[in-house]
Design an enzyme around this catalytic site. Structure first.
Site, short mmCIF file in Angstrom:
data_model
loop_
_atom_site.label_atom_id
_atom_site.label_comp_id
_atom_site.label_asym_id
_atom_site.label_seq_id
_atom_site.Cartn_x
_atom_site.Cartn_y
_atom_site.Cartn_z
N ASP A 31 0.87 -1.19 0.00
CA ASP A 31 0.00 0.00 0.00
C ASP A 31 0.90 1.23 0.00
O ASP A 31 1.96 1.23 0.64
CB ASP A 31 -0.89 0.00 1.26
CG ASP A 31 -2.14 0.83 1.10
OD1 ASP A 31 -3.25 0.29 1.29
OD2 ASP A 31 -2.04 2.05 0.78
N SER A 123 -16.30 -2.51 -9.69
CA SER A 123 -17.41 -1.72 -9.16
C SER A 123 -18.63 -1.86 -10.06
O SER A 123 -18.51 -2.00 -11.29
CB SER A 123 -16.98 -0.26 -9.12
OG SER A 123 -18.09 0.57 -8.92
N ALA A 124 -19.79 -1.75 -9.45
CA ALA A 124 -21.04 -1.74 -10.21
C ALA A 124 -21.09 -0.56 -11.18
O ALA A 124 -21.91 -0.54 -12.09
CB ALA A 124 -22.23 -1.67 -9.26
N TYR A 149 -13.11 7.83 -12.85
CA TYR A 149 -12.96 6.72 -11.90
C TYR A 149 -13.64 5.46 -12.43
O TYR A 149 -13.05 4.38 -12.49
CB TYR A 149 -13.54 7.11 -10.52
CG TYR A 149 -13.93 5.90 -9.69
CD1 TYR A 149 -12.96 5.16 -9.04
CD2 TYR A 149 -15.25 5.48 -9.61
CE1 TYR A 149 -13.31 4.02 -8.33
CE2 TYR A 149 -15.61 4.35 -8.91
CZ TYR A 149 -14.64 3.62 -8.27
OH TYR A 149 -14.99 2.50 -7.58
N LYS A 153 -12.21 1.57 -13.87
CA LYS A 153 -12.65 0.21 -13.48
C LYS A 153 -13.03 -0.59 -14.73
O LYS A 153 -12.67 -1.76 -14.86
CB LYS A 153 -13.84 0.30 -12.52
CG LYS A 153 -13.51 0.86 -11.14
CD LYS A 153 -12.60 -0.08 -10.34
CE LYS A 153 -12.24 0.47 -8.98
NZ LYS A 153 -11.17 -0.26 -8.31
N TYR A 177 -18.47 -4.53 -6.84
CA TYR A 177 -19.11 -4.15 -5.58
C TYR A 177 -20.25 -3.19 -5.83
O TYR A 177 -20.13 -2.28 -6.65
CB TYR A 177 -18.14 -3.42 -4.65
CG TYR A 177 -16.78 -4.03 -4.45
CD1 TYR A 177 -16.58 -5.40 -4.52
CD2 TYR A 177 -15.70 -3.22 -4.15
CE1 TYR A 177 -15.32 -5.94 -4.31
CE2 TYR A 177 -14.44 -3.75 -3.93
CZ TYR A 177 -14.26 -5.11 -4.02
OH TYR A 177 -13.02 -5.63 -3.81
N PRO A 291 -25.66 15.55 -10.42
CA PRO A 291 -25.56 15.09 -11.81
C PRO A 291 -24.99 13.67 -11.89
O PRO A 291 -24.03 13.34 -11.18
CB PRO A 291 -24.60 16.10 -12.46
CG PRO A 291 -24.67 17.31 -11.60
CD PRO A 291 -24.95 16.83 -10.20
N GLY A 292 -25.57 12.86 -12.75
CA GLY A 292 -25.05 11.50 -12.95
C GLY A 292 -25.70 10.44 -12.10
O GLY A 292 -25.53 9.25 -12.35
C1 WQD Z 1 -25.35 6.97 -2.61
C2 WQD Z 1 -26.67 7.70 -2.62
C3 WQD Z 1 -26.62 9.84 -3.66
C4 WQD Z 1 -24.06 11.81 -0.76
C5 WQD Z 1 -20.51 5.79 -5.97
C6 WQD Z 1 -19.71 5.40 -7.18
C7 WQD Z 1 -19.53 3.92 -7.23
C8 WQD Z 1 -18.92 3.37 -5.95
C9 WQD Z 1 -19.65 3.89 -4.76
C10 WQD Z 1 -16.76 3.95 -4.98
C11 WQD Z 1 -26.97 8.39 -3.94
C12 WQD Z 1 -26.95 9.97 -2.19
C13 WQD Z 1 -24.82 10.86 -1.40
C14 WQD Z 1 -24.72 12.91 -0.14
C15 WQD Z 1 -26.83 12.04 -0.91
N1 WQD Z 1 -17.54 3.65 -5.93
N2 WQD Z 1 -26.17 10.99 -1.49
N3 WQD Z 1 -26.08 12.97 -0.24
O1 WQD Z 1 -23.24 7.29 -6.21
O2 WQD Z 1 -24.23 5.05 -5.57
O3 WQD Z 1 -21.81 5.21 -6.06
O4 WQD Z 1 -19.83 5.30 -4.83
O5 WQD Z 1 -15.85 4.04 -4.49
O6 WQD Z 1 -18.73 3.63 -8.30
O7 WQD Z 1 -20.36 5.87 -8.34
O8 WQD Z 1 -22.68 6.18 -3.97
O9 WQD Z 1 -22.42 6.96 -1.65
O10 WQD Z 1 -22.00 8.60 -3.52
O11 WQD Z 1 -24.33 7.85 -3.07
O12 WQD Z 1 -28.06 12.17 -0.98
O13 WQD Z 1 -24.11 13.82 0.44
O14 WQD Z 1 -26.63 8.72 -1.63
O15 WQD Z 1 -27.40 10.75 -4.41
O16 WQD Z 1 -28.32 8.26 -4.18
P1 WQD Z 1 -23.08 5.99 -5.53
P2 WQD Z 1 -22.77 7.44 -3.00
#
Ligand code: WQD
Length: 336
Positions: A31, A123-124, A149, A153, A177, A291-292
């Site tokens: 690491d 990652s999903a 990112y 993946k 994941y 967004p996204g």
């Molecule tokens: C989860 C939900 C947000 C923050 C991302 C990556 C994925 C993986 C995991 C990581 C969503 C909502 C979040 C906040 C909110 N990779 N949210 N307020 O977007 O499903 O996945 O992280 O290392 O590749 O795309 O995860 O935890 O960011 O969001 O309302 O302050 O929580 O809109 O619905 P996500 P997340």
């Protein structure tokens, strides 16, 4: 069996190292400590009675990587990589270089030293936007990925799949994941990102400790029962155990598995679960959509359940309990 875990002091890596050692594997960690701390080794030792050999090495440093691999490993579990979605949009080259060149160096060093078995932390996100909520491994990947990112993946999956076609002796397992949450039930290890977090649970944790005043819920007008986005949150200990299942079911060529629960939880349900576990209100406000974000994403975990003989055992409520226990054990700011 001797395993090298890259990124083994990180969030998912450290939980996997604990499970590996507690199941009799000999583990070494590589690491660069970019997003983790060396003190995690003390916690691993406390949980397992074993302090794994640690190599503070960056995978971009090929000679140092080769030197570590020369110690001889049966399998590499590869977690090391940058993972902040927003940062990857700001610094795409940094992400592409670290994640992709790092993996190429690892693969070259594995080949050079005769190691032909690899489990990759995917990652999903590689599914992009399928237009459906439930994702299975037969779906085409790579379309509609919205950030570098996620692209790394997807590209690494391609690289590993091509490497398996060219080398019939190579075994690769790609683990996709869903949303990892929770902490070790001991409260000794958990998620501790450097800098401002992007993911929901680390932000919830910082709101609970008062470091962030309130949570912004990104959108309450999605086509879901309560209007907030639904995700498949998997307890990090279940996820770690998925790696052990993959390790005992390695086969020639490139295999791919979703690691998720198959059950969805909305953002408001996550807040309610945290409040239930902490017996405290979590300050939040409804904010514009991010967004996204897609309305609903869940794993179809059937393939891993069937082929790896693995299933999740822990719930979102367990993850909240363990997260709070981790906060109490590690953060004196917590007023819960
Ligand atoms: C989860 C939900 C947000 C923050 C991302 C990556 C994925 C993986 C995991 C990581 C969503 C909502 C979040 C906040 C909110 N990779 N949210 N307020 O977007 O499903 O996945 O992280 O290392 O590749 O795309 O995860 O935890 O960011 O969001 O309302 O302050 O929580 O809109 O619905 P996500 P997340």
């Amino acid at each position: 069996m001797k395993i090298l875990v890259t990124g083994g002091t990180g969030y998912i890596g450290s939980h996997t190292v604990v499970e590996l050692i507690n199941n009799g594997y000999k583990v070494e960690i590589l690491d660069n400590l970019y997003n983790s701390k060396e003190s995690v080794l003390d916690k691993i030792q406390a949980l397992t009675g074993v302090r794994p050999e640690f190599h503070k090495v960056d995978l971009l440093d090929y000679p140092a990587t080769l030197e570590v691999l020369s110690r001889g490993f049966d399998t590499v579990i590869h977690f090391a990589g940058l993972k902040a979605v927003a940062e990857s949009v700001e610094k795409p080259l940094f992400y592409y270089e670290n994640n992709i060149v790092g993996t190429l160096n690892l693969l070259k060093a594995m080949k050079e030293t005769g190691c032909n078995s690899l489990i990759f932390s995917s990652s999903a996100t590689v599914y992009g936007d399928q237009g459906v909520a439930r994702l299975d491994e037969t779906m085409e990947t790579g379309r509609g990925i919205t950030n570098p990112y996620g692209q790394t993946k997807f590209m690494i999956e391609q690289i590993l799949s091509d490497a398996c076609v060219a080398d019939s002796g190579l075994s690769v397992t790609l683990l996709r994941y869903f949303n990892p949450v929770g902490a070790h039930p001991s409260g000794l290890i958990g998620e501790d990102p450097n800098g401002r977090p992007n993911n929901l649970m680390p932000i919830v944790m910082k709101v609970a400790t008062g470091e962030i005043p309130e949570l912004s819920v990104y959108g309450d007008d999605y086509p879901t029962p309560d209007g907030t986005c639904i995700r498949d949150y998997i307890h990090v200990v279940d996820l770690a155990k998925g790696h052990l299942a993959a390790l005992t079911h390695m086969s020639a060529g490139c295999s791919v598995y979703n690691l998720g629960t198959g059950r969805g939880t909305s953002v408001l349900e996550m807040i309610a679960a945290f409040e239930e576990a902490s017996k405290k209100k979590l300050p939040y406000k409804i904010a514009p959509r991010r967004p996204g974000d897609l309305p609903e994403l869940c794993a179809v975990p059937d393939k891993a359940m069937r082929d790896l003989e693995w299933k999740t055992e822990l719930t979102v409520a367990d993850a909240m309990r363990d997260t709070i226990n981790y906060l109490v054990k590690t953060n004196s700011l917590l007023k819960i």
